[in-house]
Design a protein around this motif. Structure first.
Motif, PDB file in Angstrom:
ATOM      1  N   ASP A   1     -12.243   6.272 -53.577  1.00 54.53           N
ATOM      2  CA  ASP A   1     -10.308   5.602 -53.594  1.00 54.53           C
ATOM      3  C   ASP A   1      -9.635   6.595 -53.948  1.00 54.53           C
ATOM      4  OD1 ASP A   1     -11.047   2.830 -54.366  1.00 54.53           O
ATOM      5  OD2 ASP A   1     -12.003   3.187 -56.081  1.00 54.53           O
ATOM      6  N   ALA A   2     -10.535   8.374 -53.644  1.00 49.64           N
ATOM      7  CA  ALA A   2      -9.354   8.996 -53.839  1.00 49.64           C
ATOM      8  C   ALA A   2      -8.643   9.868 -52.820  1.00 49.64           C
ATOM      9  CB  ALA A   2     -10.976  10.399 -54.287  1.00 49.64           C
ATOM     10  N   ILE A   3      -9.973   9.412 -51.956  1.00 53.32           N
ATOM     11  CA  ILE A   3      -9.165   9.679 -50.471  1.00 53.32           C
ATOM     12  C   ILE A   3      -7.651   8.857 -49.558  1.00 53.32           C
ATOM     13  CG2 ILE A   3     -10.199   9.451 -47.858  1.00 53.32           C
ATOM     14  CD1 ILE A   3     -12.687  10.222 -48.624  1.00 53.32           C
ATOM     15  N   ARG A   4      -8.387   7.597 -50.634  1.00 50.28           N
ATOM     16  CA  ARG A   4      -6.987   6.347 -50.909  1.00 50.28           C
ATOM     17  C   ARG A   4      -5.328   6.875 -51.054  1.00 50.28           C
ATOM     18  NH1 ARG A   4      -8.552   0.394 -51.690  1.00 50.28           N
ATOM     19  NH2 ARG A   4      -6.441   0.332 -51.394  1.00 50.28           N
ATOM     20  N   GLY A   5      -5.770   8.112 -52.220  1.00 51.33           N
ATOM     21  CA  GLY A   5      -4.925   8.211 -52.766  1.00 51.33           C
ATOM     22  C   GLY A   5      -4.455   9.392 -51.981  1.00 51.33           C
ATOM     23  N   HIS A   6      -5.239  10.566 -51.271  1.00 54.45           N
ATOM     24  CA  HIS A   6      -5.218  11.407 -50.713  1.00 54.45           C
ATOM     25  C   HIS A   6      -3.716  10.967 -49.706  1.00 54.45           C
ATOM     26  CE1 HIS A   6      -4.787  14.351 -47.675  1.00 54.45           C
ATOM     27  NE2 HIS A   6      -5.386  15.744 -48.224  1.00 54.45           N
ATOM     28  N   ARG A   7      -3.851   9.842 -48.800  1.00 53.13           N
ATOM     29  CA  ARG A   7      -3.540   9.239 -47.460  1.00 53.13           C
ATOM     30  C   ARG A   7      -2.026   8.680 -48.997  1.00 53.13           C
ATOM     31  NH1 ARG A   7      -4.981   3.760 -44.000  1.00 53.13           N
ATOM     32  NH2 ARG A   7      -3.209   3.828 -42.391  1.00 53.13           N
ATOM     33  N   LEU A   8      -1.878   7.999 -49.427  1.00 48.01           N
ATOM     34  CA  LEU A   8      -1.097   7.463 -50.307  1.00 48.01           C
ATOM     35  C   LEU A   8       0.015   8.821 -50.204  1.00 48.01           C
ATOM     36  CD1 LEU A   8      -1.802   5.118 -52.427  1.00 48.01           C
ATOM     37  CD2 LEU A   8      -0.876   4.047 -50.729  1.00 48.01           C
ATOM     38  N   ALA A   9       0.064  10.233 -50.708  1.00 46.58           N
ATOM     39  CA  ALA A   9       0.774  11.627 -51.121  1.00 46.58           C
ATOM     40  C   ALA A   9       0.547  11.562 -50.073  1.00 46.58           C
ATOM     41  CB  ALA A   9      -0.841  12.405 -52.112  1.00 46.58           C
ATOM     42  N   MET A  10       0.360  11.703 -48.747  1.00 46.55           N
ATOM     43  CA  MET A  10       0.799  12.353 -47.680  1.00 46.55           C
ATOM     44  C   MET A  10       1.398  11.347 -47.245  1.00 46.55           C
ATOM     45  SD  MET A  10       0.279  14.551 -45.716  1.00 46.55           S
ATOM     46  CE  MET A  10       1.945  15.284 -44.794  1.00 46.55           C
ATOM     47  N   THR A  11       1.457   9.973 -46.673  1.00 48.97           N
ATOM     48  CA  THR A  11       1.932   9.088 -46.226  1.00 48.97           C
ATOM     49  C   THR A  11       3.900   8.781 -46.548  1.00 48.97           C
ATOM     50  OG1 THR A  11      -0.125   8.362 -45.183  1.00 48.97           O
ATOM     51  CG2 THR A  11       2.079   6.665 -45.023  1.00 48.97           C
ATOM     52  N   TYR A  12       3.481   8.843 -48.336  1.00 48.28           N
ATOM     53  CA  TYR A  12       4.577   8.209 -48.494  1.00 48.28           C
ATOM     54  C   TYR A  12       5.437  10.106 -49.448  1.00 48.28           C
ATOM     55  CZ  TYR A  12       3.865   3.563 -48.343  1.00 48.28           C
ATOM     56  OH  TYR A  12       3.641   2.060 -48.254  1.00 48.28           O
ATOM     57  N   GLY A  13       4.486  10.556 -49.640  1.00 45.62           N
ATOM     58  CA  GLY A  13       5.712  11.811 -50.580  1.00 45.62           C
ATOM     59  C   GLY A  13       5.308  13.219 -49.400  1.00 45.62           C
ATOM     60  N   GLY A  14       4.602  12.879 -48.359  1.00 47.45           N
ATOM     61  CA  GLY A  14       5.042  13.582 -47.427  1.00 47.45           C
ATOM     62  C   GLY A  14       3.982  15.240 -48.545  1.00 47.45           C
ATOM     63  N   ILE A  15       3.259  14.551 -49.339  1.00 47.93           N
ATOM     64  CA  ILE A  15       2.220  15.861 -50.106  1.00 47.93           C
ATOM     65  C   ILE A  15       0.932  16.286 -49.555  1.00 47.93           C
ATOM     66  CG2 ILE A  15       0.903  16.514 -52.299  1.00 47.93           C
ATOM     67  CD1 ILE A  15       3.772  15.092 -53.590  1.00 47.93           C
ATOM     68  N   LEU A  16       0.428  17.303 -49.348  1.00 46.09           N
ATOM     69  CA  LEU A  16      -1.309  17.708 -48.723  1.00 46.09           C
ATOM     70  C   LEU A  16      -1.399  17.915 -49.881  1.00 46.09           C
ATOM     71  CD1 LEU A  16      -3.122  17.479 -46.363  1.00 46.09           C
ATOM     72  CD2 LEU A  16      -1.860  19.609 -46.325  1.00 46.09           C
ATOM     73  N   HIS A  17      -2.644  17.965 -49.999  1.00 47.45           N
ATOM     74  CA  HIS A  17      -3.121  18.365 -51.985  1.00 47.45           C
ATOM     75  C   HIS A  17      -3.473  19.577 -51.175  1.00 47.45           C
ATOM     76  CE1 HIS A  17      -6.535  18.534 -55.201  1.00 47.45           C
ATOM     77  NE2 HIS A  17      -5.793  17.646 -55.274  1.00 47.45           N
ATOM     78  N   ARG A  18      -4.604  19.832 -50.070  1.00 49.73           N
ATOM     79  CA  ARG A  18      -5.093  21.337 -50.732  1.00 49.73           C
ATOM     80  C   ARG A  18      -5.984  21.316 -50.850  1.00 49.73           C
ATOM     81  NH1 ARG A  18      -1.598  24.766 -47.028  1.00 49.73           N
ATOM     82  NH2 ARG A  18      -2.034  26.514 -48.385  1.00 49.73           N
ATOM     83  N   ASP A  19      -6.240  21.145 -51.383  1.00 44.97           N
ATOM     84  CA  ASP A  19      -7.958  21.898 -52.542  1.00 44.97           C
ATOM     85  C   ASP A  19      -8.757  20.752 -52.817  1.00 44.97           C
ATOM     86  OD1 ASP A  19      -9.211  23.824 -53.993  1.00 44.97           O
ATOM     87  OD2 ASP A  19      -7.458  23.563 -55.734  1.00 44.97           O
ATOM     88  N   VAL A  20      -9.016  20.368 -52.375  1.00 48.03           N
ATOM     89  CA  VAL A  20     -10.135  18.783 -52.409  1.00 48.03           C
ATOM     90  C   VAL A  20     -11.188  19.660 -52.633  1.00 48.03           C
ATOM     91  CG1 VAL A  20     -11.631  17.434 -51.081  1.00 48.03           C
ATOM     92  CG2 VAL A  20      -9.237  17.350 -51.080  1.00 48.03           C
ATOM     93  N   SER A  21     -12.157  19.514 -53.814  1.00 48.04           N
ATOM     94  CA  SER A  21     -13.488  20.033 -54.257  1.00 48.04           C
ATOM     95  C   SER A  21     -13.741  19.072 -55.727  1.00 48.04           C
ATOM     96  CB  SER A  21     -13.089  21.305 -55.016  1.00 48.04           C
ATOM     97  OG  SER A  21     -12.143  20.549 -56.687  1.00 48.04           O
TER      98      SER A  21
END
Length: 702
Positions: free
Chosen positions: A546-566
């Motif tokens: 589910d966190a990966i799904r959130g990551h995809r939404l952030a990138m797809t819609y927001g143009g946001i790359l997390h860069r610190d997945v831990s």
């Protein structure tokens, strides 16, 4: 493979005893849940041929927790000094030669010292001798007590010799992960008389630590000593541990330490950016005694704050009272016993949280359980709390009014001012992701950057303009011995903000404005627990999915790359939000992220192969491109993608594929540390620390 018991189990206090399923069960669960790379837009062809759109200069790669000197496993005798030296190096600065200038700048008070300096008779028997450091302690207590004896009773600090007592890390739940401190002497808050011995020793009544060394040559701030030398590092480490502990225990924005080195004394001020030391004073001289007295006077007469306040304290913070604790239990109702099991409410706090558009209408939250803490001194110093809104302090109806308390997560951190504030990422997410598709991400409810707000307040005071907030710097002197009707001080004496550090700028450090830190505090809606506390492997992999799904939404819609997945930035959701999809995990902590200048939906498509431009740095001026390298480097070392480990710093752009690989390493990390399994390699074989080549090879050989 031969079956064997896994003995390298985590000592993480977050992880309760659990039935540890085998790694085969985890693999089976993954397969059954169809967590395919293709389904998450992470198939090999997609990743190798497309870009995240995060163009621009790549930040050099490193680990945000690199050589964390505060974790107990990394502070054993063999590694303590190098770790602390790495933490403190280039962070130590001296300020001027005039103690009065130092006090005006770094220990500000608008209440002039009105007591007579002590006579030299109080130091006539002072005779520190080499090798007899402990014999200094009691005489020093008497001298300091004499220096402050004429202070008003409610402002007078007391001093004590703790007799080498070990003061544990301020938060009991995390104490076994951090080594204790051993201050030589301690000073109380104003008006508090310390007992001859604190039993048990703790930081709750300690406002300042005092270090005493037998000779002047042991002064750790003396220039010319080789940076990183063992003895100097040890002395600096002792100061840093004390300063860190005081800041965490009391929510200090800055902490002060008083050092005695033979006949010399000096003050050291620590904040989240650096430590600034005063010039030396001679304790045997009248001028030296006057300077010491004025330091302690200023310390207990802060510019703002109520009874018992000291300089460096946070006026938006206070400890819980018995009345607060009783109210909390009432609000938690039937869940109180379960929620407060193992919680030390003496460590809790009440904090004000300001929304950017309501500077005079703060909300108050009662924070009762610390979920996570980054105890590094010069860092983001992130703290994550579980709390509820204190509706007793609100003139408006809170979100828990009329029913059981609604649990919220409150985060505090000190962002590097050059970076984009985390709330801007949440704002972009809220504005771009359709409500019906929101998944795997928390919602920002309240809060913002206290440092930015504090700078605006300071600028208003210096310019004589009215301040729209509820805490005008030129208002009456709360908690001061002077009357509230005292005249406004000269503009140059109005103290610099403390929710945003100014120490590097005041010390004339090159590019200082980009490296200062700003205090951030905000509230999110999703309550969860760390991945290490999973109850089953199905719950673990579902949360990561589910966190990966959130990551995809952030990138797809927001143009946001997390860069610190831990492992620390993914939470298992305990309490799903009503009327929202029932996700099991969320990805949070976006303060190291990057985002495109515009959301993807607003970017005009062209035939050009160039990626969209990045959002500019928070400090946007003509020099920004030249100082891009001053941003702290991102990534938690154990989870960094192999390609980034192999590449020379700055040569490979951190992209979507690297974040997705980090999710994989998070899963492997948790499984190897918290389950039984049948594999020939354990966690320490797969995850190597510090050497990039070795770390990449260890992962590649898995």
């Amino acid at each position: 493979m031969a079956a064997r018991a896994h003995t390298h189990l985590s000592s993480d206090p977050h992880c309760p005893p659990i039935t540890r399923p085998s790694i085969l069960a985890t693999t089976s669960t993954l397969q059954n849940m169809s967590i395919s790379t293709c389904g998450l837009c992470s198939d090999h062809h997609c990743l190798s041929s497309s870009s995240s759109g995060m163009s621009g200069k790549p930040s050099p790669r490193t680990c945000k927790s690199h050589n964390d000197p505060n974790h107990h496993r990394e502070t054993l005798r063999s590694g303590q000094l190098p770790a602390w030296c790495d933490e403190i190096q280039r962070k130590v600065h001296a300020y001027g030669t005039d103690i009065d200038d130092y006090l005006r700048t770094f220990v500000p008070s608008r209440t002039p010292c009105n007591v007579t300096p002590p006579s030299l008779t109080i130091v006539e028997n002072w005779n520190p001798q080499r090798g007899k450091e402990k014999e200094m302690y009691d005489p020093l207590v008497k001298i300091l007590t004499a220096i402050v004896k004429d202070f008003p009773k409610d402002k007078r600090p007391s001093f004590s010799n703790p007799h080498e007592a070990k003061f544990p890390f301020p938060f009991s739940q995390f104490a076994n992960r951090h080594h204790p401190a051993k201050p030589d002497l301690i000073a109380s808050f104003p008006g508090d008389e310390l007992p001859a011995k604190l039993d048990p020793p703790d930081w709750s009544r300690v406002a300042m630590a005092i270090e005493a060394k037998d000779v002047a040559g042991k002064d750790p701030f003396v220039t010319g000593a080789r940076e990183g030398s063992g003895e100097r590092a040890k002395r600096l480490a002792q100061l840093a541990v004390d300063a860190r502990s005081l800041m965490l225990a009391h929510g200090f924005l800055a902490s002060y330490l008083f050092g005695v080195y033979g006949n010399n004394v000096r003050v050291a001020r620590f904040d989240r950016a650096c430590v600034v030391a005063s010039s030396l004073l001679d304790i045997r001289t009248q001028e030296g005694l006057r300077g010491i007295q004025e330091f302690f006077w200023n310390f207990v007469h802060p510019w703002e704050g109520g009874p018992g306040a000291v300089v460096g304290g946070d006026p938006t913070f206070r400890k819980l009272s018995p009345v607060d604790e009783k109210w909390l239990r009432t609000q938690l109702a039937d869940e109180a016993d379960e929620m407060l099991a193992g919680v030390n409410l003496r460590e809790g706090r009440l904090v004000k949280i300001y929304d950017e558009d309501k500077p005079a209408e703060p909300k108050t939250f009662l924070l009762f359980k610390l979920l996570d803490v980054n105890a590094r001194l010069f860092s983001r110093s992130t703290m994550v709390w579980l709390g509820i809104e204190d509706t007793r302090c609100s003139s408006t109806v809170g979100d828990d009014a009329g029913g059981p308390a609604v649990l919220r997560v409150v985060k505090e951190s000190w962002r590097q001012v050059i970076r984009i504030p985390e709330q801007k990422f949440y704002k972009r997410l809220t504005e771009t992701i359709p409500a019906e598709e929101w998944y795997g991400l928390p919602n920002l409810l309240h809060g913002g950057d206290l440092g930015v707000r504090d700078v605006k307040r300071w600028e208003a005071a210096r310019s004589g303009k009215p301040w729209s907030g509820d805490d005008d710097l030129l208002a009456g002197m709360a908690g001061s011995s002077a009357p509230s009707t005292s005249s406004a001080p000269p503009v140059e004496e109005i103290p610099h903000p403390m929710h945003q550090t100014f120490s590097l700028r005041l010390c004339g450090v090159a590019n200082a404005k980009y490296m200062e830190r700003s205090h951030v505090r905000f509230v999110v809606d999703t309550v969860g627990r760390p991945l290490s506390r999973f109850k089953s492997t199905k719950e673990l992999v579902t949360a990561i999915r589910d966190a990966i799904r959130g990551h995809r939404l952030a990138m797809t819609y927001g143009g946001i790359l997390h860069r610190d997945v831990s492992s620390g930035n993914i939470l298992i959701v305990d309490r799903p939000i009503p009327e929202k999809p029932d996700c099991k995990g969320v990805l949070h902590d976006f303060d190291y992220s990057s985002m495109t200048a515009k959301p993807p939906s607003e970017i005009t498509q062209s035939s050009s192969s160039e990626s969209p431009p990045l959002h500019r740095l928070e400090i946007d001026d003509d020099d920004t491109e030249d100082v891009e390298h001053l941003k702290e480097r991102t990534g938690t070392y154990y989870f960094i993608a192999i390609e980034l480990l192999k590449a020379a710093p700055g040569t490979v752009l951190h992209d979507v594929r690297h974040d997705l690989e980090s999710f994989f390493w998070v899963l492997v990390w948790i499984v190897l540390r918290h389950t039984n399994y049948r594999l020939p390699r354990d966690c320490t074989d797969v995850f190597s620390f510090g050497n990039d080549t070795k770390a990449a090879t260890s992962k590649g050989d898995m």
